[in-house]
Design an enzyme around this catalytic site. Sequence first.
Site, short mmCIF file in Angstrom:
data_model
loop_
_atom_site.label_atom_id
_atom_site.label_comp_id
_atom_site.label_asym_id
_atom_site.label_seq_id
_atom_site.Cartn_x
_atom_site.Cartn_y
_atom_site.Cartn_z
N GLN A 11 0.84 -1.21 0.00
CA GLN A 11 0.00 0.00 0.00
C GLN A 11 0.87 1.26 0.00
O GLN A 11 0.67 2.17 -0.80
CB GLN A 11 -0.87 0.03 1.26
CG GLN A 11 -1.82 -1.12 1.40
CD GLN A 11 -2.77 -0.86 2.56
OE1 GLN A 11 -3.81 -0.24 2.36
NE2 GLN A 11 -2.44 -1.32 3.74
N LEU A 36 13.43 -9.88 1.88
CA LEU A 36 13.96 -9.40 3.17
C LEU A 36 14.25 -10.52 4.17
O LEU A 36 14.88 -10.27 5.19
CB LEU A 36 13.00 -8.39 3.80
CG LEU A 36 13.31 -6.92 3.51
CD1 LEU A 36 13.23 -6.61 2.04
CD2 LEU A 36 12.39 -6.00 4.28
N THR A 61 3.23 -7.87 7.41
CA THR A 61 2.13 -7.08 7.97
C THR A 61 0.89 -7.90 8.35
O THR A 61 -0.13 -7.33 8.73
CB THR A 61 1.70 -5.98 6.97
OG1 THR A 61 1.35 -6.61 5.72
CG2 THR A 61 2.80 -4.96 6.74
N TYR A 124 3.60 -9.30 16.00
CA TYR A 124 3.86 -8.27 14.98
C TYR A 124 4.46 -7.02 15.64
O TYR A 124 5.50 -6.50 15.20
CB TYR A 124 2.55 -7.94 14.26
CG TYR A 124 2.60 -6.71 13.38
CD1 TYR A 124 3.27 -6.74 12.15
CD2 TYR A 124 1.98 -5.53 13.76
CE1 TYR A 124 3.31 -5.60 11.34
CE2 TYR A 124 2.00 -4.41 12.96
CZ TYR A 124 2.67 -4.44 11.75
OH TYR A 124 2.71 -3.32 10.96
N1 LIG Z 1 -1.09 -1.69 7.14
C1 LIG Z 1 -1.21 -1.03 8.30
O1 LIG Z 1 -2.30 -0.86 8.83
C2 LIG Z 1 0.02 -0.44 8.95
C3 LIG Z 1 -0.14 0.26 10.14
C4 LIG Z 1 0.96 0.84 10.74
C5 LIG Z 1 2.21 0.68 10.16
N2 LIG Z 1 2.36 -0.04 9.02
C6 LIG Z 1 3.70 -0.20 8.46
O2 LIG Z 1 3.77 0.54 7.24
C7 LIG Z 1 4.66 -0.12 6.34
C8 LIG Z 1 3.97 -0.35 5.01
O3 LIG Z 1 2.82 -1.15 5.24
P1 LIG Z 1 1.75 -1.46 4.10
O4 LIG Z 1 0.41 -1.24 4.68
O5 LIG Z 1 2.15 -0.79 2.83
O6 LIG Z 1 1.98 -3.05 3.97
P2 LIG Z 1 1.56 -4.04 2.79
O7 LIG Z 1 0.56 -3.41 1.90
O8 LIG Z 1 1.28 -5.34 3.45
O9 LIG Z 1 2.92 -4.14 1.97
C9 LIG Z 1 4.04 -4.79 2.49
C10 LIG Z 1 4.89 -5.22 1.33
O10 LIG Z 1 6.02 -5.95 1.88
C11 LIG Z 1 6.26 -7.03 1.01
N3 LIG Z 1 6.96 -8.12 1.67
C12 LIG Z 1 6.47 -9.00 2.59
N4 LIG Z 1 7.41 -9.90 2.90
C13 LIG Z 1 8.50 -9.60 2.15
C14 LIG Z 1 9.80 -10.14 2.03
N5 LIG Z 1 10.16 -11.25 2.70
N6 LIG Z 1 10.67 -9.56 1.18
C15 LIG Z 1 10.31 -8.48 0.47
N7 LIG Z 1 9.11 -7.91 0.53
C16 LIG Z 1 8.22 -8.46 1.38
C17 LIG Z 1 4.90 -7.49 0.53
O11 LIG Z 1 5.08 -8.20 -0.66
P3 LIG Z 1 3.97 -9.22 -1.21
O12 LIG Z 1 2.96 -8.34 -1.86
O13 LIG Z 1 4.75 -10.08 -2.14
O14 LIG Z 1 3.44 -9.95 -0.01
C18 LIG Z 1 4.17 -6.16 0.36
O15 LIG Z 1 4.31 -5.66 -0.96
C19 LIG Z 1 5.11 -1.40 7.05
O16 LIG Z 1 6.34 -1.17 7.68
C20 LIG Z 1 4.04 -1.62 8.10
O17 LIG Z 1 4.53 -2.35 9.20
C21 LIG Z 1 1.28 -0.57 8.38
#
Ligand SMILES: NC(=O)c1ccc[n+]([C@@H]2O[C@H](COP(=O)([O-])OP(=O)(O)OC[C@H]3O[C@@H](n4cnc5c(N)ncnc54)[C@H](OP(=O)(O)O)[C@@H]3O)[C@@H](O)[C@H]2O)c1
Length: 293
Positions: A11, A36, A61, A124
């Site tokens: 996202q 990663l 996530t 997490y």
């Molecule tokens: N989502 C929330 O509500 C939330 C809230 C607070 C903070 N955050 C933080 O904000 C940041 C961005 O979150 P987001 O919502 O954009 O998360 P997201 O949509 O789940 O995207 C995470 C990305 O990381 C990739 N990924 C997972 N495992 C991986 C690996 N082993 N190697 C390389 N890439 C990998 C995933 O790839 P695939 O598509 O292949 O799985 C996905 O594209 C993260 O640090 C998260 O912890 C998120």
Amino acid sequence: MKILLTGKNGQVGSELEKSLAPLGELTALDRQGLDLSNPDSIRQLIRQLRPDVIVNAAAYTAVDKAESEPDLAQAINGTAPGIFAEEASRLNALLVHYSTDYVFDGTKSTPYTEQDAPNPLNVYGRTKLAGEQAISAQASRFLIFRSTWVYDAHGKNFLNTIKRVGAQRPELAIVNDQYGAPTWSRDIAQATAQAIGLYLAMAEPQRANGIYHLTAQGNTSWFDFARAAAECGLFADIAHPPALRAIPGSEYPTPARRPMYSVLSNAKLLKQFGIQLPQWEVSLRECLKCRLG
Ligand SMILES: NC(=O)c1ccc[n+]([C@@H]2O[C@H](COP(=O)([O-])OP(=O)(O)OC[C@H]3O[C@@H](n4cnc5c(N)ncnc54)[C@H](OP(=O)(O)O)[C@@H]3O)[C@@H](O)[C@H]2O)c1
């Protein structure tokens, strides 16, 4: 300036690919480009590419699944950020990373500041805290943005989950006693690009190193967030939109415990960079291109 972006299909990552492009020569990678969970491949890639800025938007996530996959979650969220930090320091590169409200236990009733002590309730949150600590200990130039309740029109998130499930059920029971600030991934990405520009223009940027809370303004419950999205046309394509029913979190048990209150104060970000995201309702309307105006 060379910029390395990880997690480009997520996202936040997909929005960063757009907002970082004007800043320099961008290499944006998905999981196939850089896994990663493989520390050697992280080192190898960074030594080869020699970026000036690394933006790590990749993360494990899946909050509930992490309870049964703690080692993988730790490798991606806890260990990999430390390797990014080591490698970034060798190059004197800026490392930008994201963390979460789930580092807190949610027992406060006023917004959490960066000074508040973390106390994660789930795997997490513990692994994300480990990532923060590894970066803070090892990176020479870094920004960590903690965000909350991230959503986008695309991707795995609360809105798309209730839209999918709502197409199959007459009623959705939604938790009404957990509070946070729904934050649009586009706002996070644009603020990140702005903060990077400001950081790099500083005479002594290291003084701005640290953790910053980066969320939409205001706060709400999951139920009121769902209701606002429904009013904005979230279920407009569904022939029989679901009724929404408010329930306490105790009626919706999940493998991972979640904080009841995880509103974050953004005062430090405003003071240091002059950045403040819009009110959550404003961004929600923009994201969903609200049909009710
Ligand atoms: N989502 C929330 O509500 C939330 C809230 C607070 C903070 N955050 C933080 O904000 C940041 C961005 O979150 P987001 O919502 O954009 O998360 P997201 O949509 O789940 O995207 C995470 C990305 O990381 C990739 N990924 C997972 N495992 C991986 C690996 N082993 N190697 C390389 N890439 C990998 C995933 O790839 P695939 O598509 O292949 O799985 C996905 O594209 C993260 O640090 C998260 O912890 C998120």
